[in-house]
Design an enzyme around this catalytic site. Structure first.
Site, PDB file in Angstrom:
ATOM      1  N   ASP A 129       0.537  65.196  49.223  1.00 35.74           N
ATOM      2  CA  ASP A 129       1.502  65.978  49.998  1.00 35.74           C
ATOM      3  C   ASP A 129       2.635  66.539  49.137  1.00 35.74           C
ATOM      4  O   ASP A 129       3.309  67.483  49.516  1.00 35.74           O
ATOM      5  CB  ASP A 129       2.125  65.030  51.037  1.00 35.74           C
ATOM      6  CG  ASP A 129       1.939  65.550  52.425  1.00 35.74           C
ATOM      7  OD1 ASP A 129       1.051  66.387  52.618  1.00 35.74           O
ATOM      8  OD2 ASP A 129       2.702  65.121  53.307  1.00 35.74           O
ATOM      9  N   ARG A 266       9.198  69.798  73.916  1.00 39.47           N
ATOM     10  CA  ARG A 266       8.838  70.349  75.231  1.00 39.47           C
ATOM     11  C   ARG A 266       9.810  69.861  76.302  1.00 39.47           C
ATOM     12  O   ARG A 266      10.296  70.642  77.122  1.00 39.47           O
ATOM     13  CB  ARG A 266       7.413  69.948  75.614  1.00 39.47           C
ATOM     14  CG  ARG A 266       6.367  70.784  74.921  1.00 39.47           C
ATOM     15  CD  ARG A 266       5.013  70.176  75.059  1.00 39.47           C
ATOM     16  NE  ARG A 266       4.912  68.992  74.221  1.00 39.47           N
ATOM     17  CZ  ARG A 266       3.775  68.494  73.772  1.00 39.47           C
ATOM     18  NH1 ARG A 266       2.642  69.061  74.103  1.00 39.47           N
ATOM     19  NH2 ARG A 266       3.755  67.440  72.999  1.00 39.47           N
TER      20      ARG A 266
HETATM   21  P1  ADP Z   1       3.677  65.767  63.551  1.00 35.04           P
HETATM   22  O1  ADP Z   1       4.805  66.048  62.613  1.00 35.04           O
HETATM   23  O2  ADP Z   1       3.744  64.389  64.163  1.00 35.04           O
HETATM   24  O3  ADP Z   1       2.300  66.154  63.033  1.00 35.04           O
HETATM   25  P2  ADP Z   1       3.268  67.982  65.404  1.00 35.04           P
HETATM   26  O4  ADP Z   1       3.036  69.017  64.366  1.00 35.04           O
HETATM   27  O5  ADP Z   1       2.142  67.553  66.292  1.00 35.04           O
HETATM   28  O6  ADP Z   1       3.987  66.722  64.814  1.00 35.04           O
HETATM   29  O7  ADP Z   1       4.451  68.552  66.360  1.00 35.04           O
HETATM   30  C1  ADP Z   1       4.950  67.829  67.431  1.00 35.04           C
HETATM   31  C2  ADP Z   1       6.054  68.655  68.087  1.00 35.04           C
HETATM   32  O8  ADP Z   1       5.498  69.894  68.575  1.00 35.04           O
HETATM   33  C3  ADP Z   1       6.719  67.966  69.276  1.00 35.04           C
HETATM   34  O9  ADP Z   1       8.121  68.106  69.204  1.00 35.04           O
HETATM   35  C4  ADP Z   1       6.197  68.772  70.450  1.00 35.04           C
HETATM   36  O10 ADP Z   1       7.116  68.816  71.492  1.00 35.04           O
HETATM   37  C5  ADP Z   1       6.049  70.154  69.842  1.00 35.04           C
HETATM   38  N1  ADP Z   1       5.197  70.977  70.697  1.00 35.04           N
HETATM   39  C6  ADP Z   1       3.882  70.849  70.936  1.00 35.04           C
HETATM   40  N2  ADP Z   1       3.472  71.753  71.865  1.00 35.04           N
HETATM   41  C7  ADP Z   1       4.582  72.471  72.225  1.00 35.04           C
HETATM   42  C8  ADP Z   1       4.833  73.554  73.133  1.00 35.04           C
HETATM   43  N3  ADP Z   1       3.870  74.066  73.863  1.00 35.04           N
HETATM   44  N4  ADP Z   1       6.107  74.025  73.203  1.00 35.04           N
HETATM   45  C9  ADP Z   1       7.081  73.493  72.462  1.00 35.04           C
HETATM   46  N5  ADP Z   1       6.921  72.488  71.607  1.00 35.04           N
HETATM   47  C10 ADP Z   1       5.689  71.977  71.476  1.00 35.04           C
END
Ligand code: ADP
Length: 379
Positions: A129, A266
């Protein structure tokens, strides 16, 4: 790898705690869940291979069909600027980097060692990373503390999410049909953990995460940038030891700490829409932080051709993308509201003719790991 199609994907959950299970999905079939006890990682890896061999849900007849295994490893220190085939020396370096990534590198090592034990003849590749950020110049990665701390304790900016920043910046150049090594791109990886990176002519030249994973912009539960004297002050005032202070900065801060509602954007977007002032503040802080970094990186690169949004928030939240780019018109960036109405798909969302292209590019770290692995074992 000839078509780069995903044949199957899966997830091992709740290792070492009750309710452990493997989610397995063969492309084209419904996902299946194997509820099995998984006391430690090696069993998890074994069960995952069993799922790939499963008569009904699997896709392999024998493990010999696997020609290599690629692993995501968080920290490669200053030793690795690219992916490598794992040997004893590589394992030692990953081990040496455990103090720099105490939560991640031990788990990464466990996975690699379990695979080596189960598939001793199969090459293993480590994809770091931190590797993509090894091109950051020294004046940008050093902190202004006495120099000997860098020499003795390796304190410097390393940066994270490198695989994602590399993939989406590269992909953006392909979508724009321009040479990657001629573009100035700012990539915004916004998820639970977030980082912004300046990619100048194909190379990372600065990034918002640093020695650790707290600095930069407001994250799910991490604070983003704070004045280090604030940390010292709070420790004294609240009588906090380093463990507690670390917990506050990593787990109780950020979108959760400011909104008091949730670390999930969200929930916070919804609350802000209903008029909750602290939810609105969290949203404003996040977007302001991202915008400020884009401005700083435009200065660092002497210009900017494209802004890329990725990861959970970047791929899904049209609200965040709009709020971030609003105010960057002076750079020549402008978002088209209709094009911005998109989720999880590659798309150019800037207005026609805008000087700076703004794009949504879903990240694909697995694909980078697979490509690097293929390239390395092909020599
Ligand atoms: P990680 O860093 O754990 O891999 P992700 O890339 O899965 O995290 O991102 C998670 C974030 O994305 C959370 O804050 C979630 O609320 C946001 N998220 C996912 N879908 C949506 C959406 N439709 N609208 C706004 N935010 C979203």
């Amino acid at each position: 790898m000839t078509t780069e199609e995903v044949l199957a994907k899966g997830l091992i959950e709740r290792i070492g705690i009750e309710g452990s299970r493997i989610k397995h999905e063969k492309t084209g079939d419904e996902p299946v869940i194997f509820d099995v006890p998984i006391p430690e990682h090696k069993t998890g890896v074994r069960k995952m291979l069993d799922a790939l061999l499963d008569e009904k849900h699997g896709l392999l007849k024998s493990l010999q069909e696997l020609i290599a295994v690629g692993h995501r490893v968080v920290h490669g220190g200053e030793k690795f600027a690219r992916s490598v085939i794992v040997d004893k020396e590589v394992l030692n370096v990953i081990e040496e980097c455990v103090p720099l990534a105490p939560l991640h590198n031990p788990a990464n090592l466990t996975g690699i060692k379990a695979m080596i034990e189960l598939l001793p003849e199969t090459p293993q590749v480590a994809v770091f990373d931190t590797a993509f950020h090894q091109t950051i110049p020294k004046y940008a990665y050093m902190y202004g503390v006495p120099y000997h701390y860098y020499e003795e304790h390796r304190v410097r900016r390393y940066g994270f999410h490198g695989t994602s920043h590399a993939y989406v910046s590269h992909r953006a150049a392909e979508i724009l049909q321009k040479p990657f090594n001629e573009l100035k791109i700012v990539t915004c990886h916004l998820g639970n953990g977030s980082s912004i990176t300046a990619v100048d002519c194909g190379k990372s030249v600065d990034t918002s995460l640093g020695f650790g994973t707290v600095p930069g912009v407001l994250m799910g539960t991490r604070s983003g940038e704070v004045d280090p004297t604030l940390v010292l002050y709070l420790m004294e005032k609240e009588n906090l030891d380093t463990k507690l202070m670390s917990h506050i900065l990593h787990k109780e801060s950020g979108i959760l700490g400011i909104s008091g509602i949730s670390s999930d954007l969200r929930d916070v977007e919804e609350a802000a829409e209903q008029g909750n002032q602290r939810a609105k503040l969290a949203l404003d802080m996040l977007c302001y932080g991202v915008r400020k970094h884009i401005g700083a990186y435009a200065a660092a690169m002497g210009g900017i051709d494209a802004i890329v949004f990725t990861a959970g928030i970047g791929e899904n939240s049209s609200v965040v993308r709009k709020m971030v780019v609003e105010g960057l018109e002076f750079l020549g960036a402008d978002v088209d509201p209709e094009k911005n109405n998109v989720r999880g798909k590659e798309r150019i969302i800037s207005t026609d003719g805008a000087k700076v292209s703004v794009l949504v590019v879903p990240t694909n770290e697995e694909l980078v790991i697979a490509r690097d692995t293929k390239e390395l074992i092909n020599g």
